[in-house]
Motif scaffolding. Structure first.
Motif, mmCIF file in Angstrom:
data_model
loop_
_atom_site.group_PDB
_atom_site.id
_atom_site.type_symbol
_atom_site.label_atom_id
_atom_site.label_comp_id
_atom_site.label_asym_id
_atom_site.label_seq_id
_atom_site.Cartn_x
_atom_site.Cartn_y
_atom_site.Cartn_z
ATOM 1 N N TYR A 135 -0.447 -0.682 2.294
ATOM 2 C CA TYR A 135 -0.921 -1.528 3.393
ATOM 3 C C TYR A 135 -2.440 -1.709 3.355
ATOM 4 C CZ TYR A 135 3.559 -2.009 5.752
ATOM 5 O OH TYR A 135 4.848 -2.353 6.057
ATOM 6 N N GLY A 136 -3.145 -0.728 2.831
ATOM 7 C CA GLY A 136 -4.592 -0.866 2.690
ATOM 8 C C GLY A 136 -4.956 -1.973 1.726
ATOM 9 N N ILE A 137 -4.169 -2.066 0.626
ATOM 10 C CA ILE A 137 -4.404 -3.148 -0.347
ATOM 11 C C ILE A 137 -4.093 -4.504 0.284
ATOM 12 C CG2 ILE A 137 -3.596 -4.142 -2.526
ATOM 13 C CD1 ILE A 137 -3.128 -1.261 -3.506
ATOM 14 N N LEU A 138 -2.956 -4.575 1.011
ATOM 15 C CA LEU A 138 -2.586 -5.840 1.658
ATOM 16 C C LEU A 138 -3.630 -6.278 2.676
ATOM 17 C CD1 LEU A 138 1.266 -5.417 2.263
ATOM 18 C CD2 LEU A 138 0.121 -6.685 0.439
ATOM 19 N N LEU A 139 -4.201 -5.299 3.355
ATOM 20 C CA LEU A 139 -5.215 -5.615 4.363
ATOM 21 C C LEU A 139 -6.562 -5.941 3.734
ATOM 22 C CD1 LEU A 139 -5.683 -5.810 7.398
ATOM 23 C CD2 LEU A 139 -6.199 -3.363 7.432
ATOM 24 N N GLY A 140 -6.731 -5.570 2.454
ATOM 25 C CA GLY A 140 -7.986 -5.855 1.762
ATOM 26 C C GLY A 140 -9.121 -4.970 2.213
ATOM 27 N N LEU A 186 2.483 4.600 0.837
ATOM 28 C CA LEU A 186 2.701 3.533 1.819
ATOM 29 C C LEU A 186 1.390 3.110 2.465
ATOM 30 C CD1 LEU A 186 4.797 1.822 3.329
ATOM 31 C CD2 LEU A 186 4.927 3.649 5.039
ATOM 32 N N CYS A 187 0.569 4.097 2.807
ATOM 33 C CA CYS A 187 -0.721 3.782 3.438
ATOM 34 C C CYS A 187 -1.618 3.013 2.469
ATOM 35 C CB CYS A 187 -1.408 5.061 3.885
ATOM 36 S SG CYS A 187 -0.604 5.877 5.296
ATOM 37 N N LYS A 188 -1.591 3.408 1.200
ATOM 38 C CA LYS A 188 -2.392 2.704 0.196
ATOM 39 C C LYS A 188 -1.896 1.272 0.023
ATOM 40 C CE LYS A 188 -4.110 3.135 -4.541
ATOM 41 N NZ LYS A 188 -4.080 3.942 -5.793
#
Length: 416
Positions: A12-17, A8-10
């Motif tokens: 959101y990290g991708i979505l946040l760029g 899940l953290c990964k």
């Protein structure tokens, strides 16, 4: 609900760029508060000096900061992070830059980009604030940052013909001086300064680089005498062109003064006045007189009234602006000036004398047919901004709003 699930953290990290080295450590979803909070951490040892870009020893972690991000599925999204501080031998203890936001900003770059579009397209700042769930001050902060970016990026090399004008600010004797780029295909506001004196004029002309000032061909202005010395000092090769719309204003005012005086005299003498209800008609150019009033107004114009003579003189001056030869323009003005003097209509004669004293600037229009009316499209926007100026806490905010809406600036942040 708090999650530290790696997938899940990964996600959101991708979505946040997030760039390499940064990662999401915690995701908090508040269903009742309709909010999503993402905690970001620097995963590497040490820290990066933001000034030299080199890896350094990590000094400590700065106090926790928060940034507003784009809403996720309708949930207000916030990023939290304690940003590492680097100990640099050259620059001292400095806080690392973060890839998702600009320096000192409380919003992510992606949110600023969206907010700028919404603020640009909204009819009012209140509507934009409601849509974005922002306070007035937060919206103004985003506008200020966008304008700062846009001013840094814009090119002034193509400015050849400029205009300087004044606009009232708030109430009473409070004014702003505005410098325009009068490029016909892309007019824009270049700068705004508080006041309408030499100091205000110097501030707006100083934004033009020295190389640009040497290439400015003409500057359009009113005949007040406030701006001419400064324009000639900063743009020594530029011709001063007096704004034809200001001239039209003076002529209209002289016609109205004659009409009011004559109308009052006729009523006082007990005579029926043809001028009753004609105030607006005398302010129209001939072709703009409403169809339903043309016959009635024609009767008034053919009468022996002083107001009719004043209006005819005002109308005949319009042929001056059609001249494209300086000598022809001087001959035409001399003839018009003679008729105005012989009319013995005080207000008209007064304007004629003023125009004669500024003839060089009027004749320059034949060579450089520019007018601040080119920027007329901005005036309604500036007027609406002035109407809402009670919401501005400083003139700088008012300036930023004018440049935001009328400066044709590229204000979007660069998103990593």
């Amino acid at each position: 609900m708090d999650w530290t699930d790696e997938t899940l953290c990964k996600h959101y990290g991708i979505l946040l760029g997030l760039e390499e080295g940064w990662g999401i450590s915690e995701v908090n979803l508040d269903l009742a508060g309709q909010s999503l909070t993402l905690r970001v951490e620097w995963k590497k040892d040490g820290a990066i000096c933001p000034r030299c870009g080199e890896p350094k020893i990590r000094y400590d972690l700065a106090p926790e900061r928060r940034w507003r991000h784009l809403d996720a599925m309708g949930f207000t999204t916030t990023i939290l992070c304690r940003v590492p501080r680097a100990k640099c031998p050259i620059h001292g203890v400095v806080t690392m830059s973060v890839p998702w936001a600009g320096k000192h900003s409380r919003f992510t770059l992606a949110f600023e980009a969206l907010a700028l579009k919404v603020l640009k397209m909204s009819n009012s700042i209140e509507a934009a604030c409601n849509l974005l769930k922002l306070s007035w001050d937060s919206a103004q902060e985003i506008v200020n940052r966008g304008v700062e970016r846009g001013v840094e990026r814009r090119s002034l090399e193509e400015v050849k013909r400029a205009g300087v004008d004044e606009k009232s600010f708030l109430r009473g004797q409070s004014y702003a001086s505005i410098l325009y780029d009068l490029e016909a295909d892309n007019p824009r506001v270049l700068e705004v300064s508080m006041g309408r004196d030499s100091e205000a004029a110097e501030i707006i002309f100083e934004i033009l680089p020295e190389s640009v000032r040497e290439k400015v061909e003409a500057v359009c202005m009113d005949m007040s005498g406030i701006y001419r010395p400064v324009a000639e000092s900063y743009c020594p090769k530029a011709a001063v062109v007096y704004d034809r719309f200001h001239v039209s204003k003076y002529l209209n005012e002289s016609v109205d003064a004659v009409r009011r005086s004559e109308h009052a005299r006729l009523l006082k003498e007990g005579e029926e006045s043809l001028l009753t209800g004609m105030r607006q008609m005398f302010l129209f150019n001939k072709e703009n007189v409403p169809e339903e009033k043309k016959d009635e107004f024609e009767i008034v114009c053919k009468s022996d009234l002083k107001a009719s003579k004043a209006w005819a003189l005002k109308e005949s001056f319009r042929t001056f602006w059609q001249c494209r030869d300086p000598q022809q323009a001087r001959i035409l003005f001399k003839k018009w000036y003679g008729r105005a003097r012989r009319s013995k209509l005080g207000p008209v004669v007064k304007v004629a004398e003023m125009l004669k004293g500024h003839l060089d600037g009027l004749v320059n229009y034949t060579l450089f047919p520019i007018t601040n009316g080119v920027a007329e499209g901005f005036n309604s926007k500036i007027q609406s901004l002035r109407a809402s100026a009670r919401g501005f806490r400083s003139f700088l905010n008012y300036r930023a709003r004018i440049l935001f809406h009328c400066g044709k600036l590229d204000m979007a942040p660069v998103i990593h």
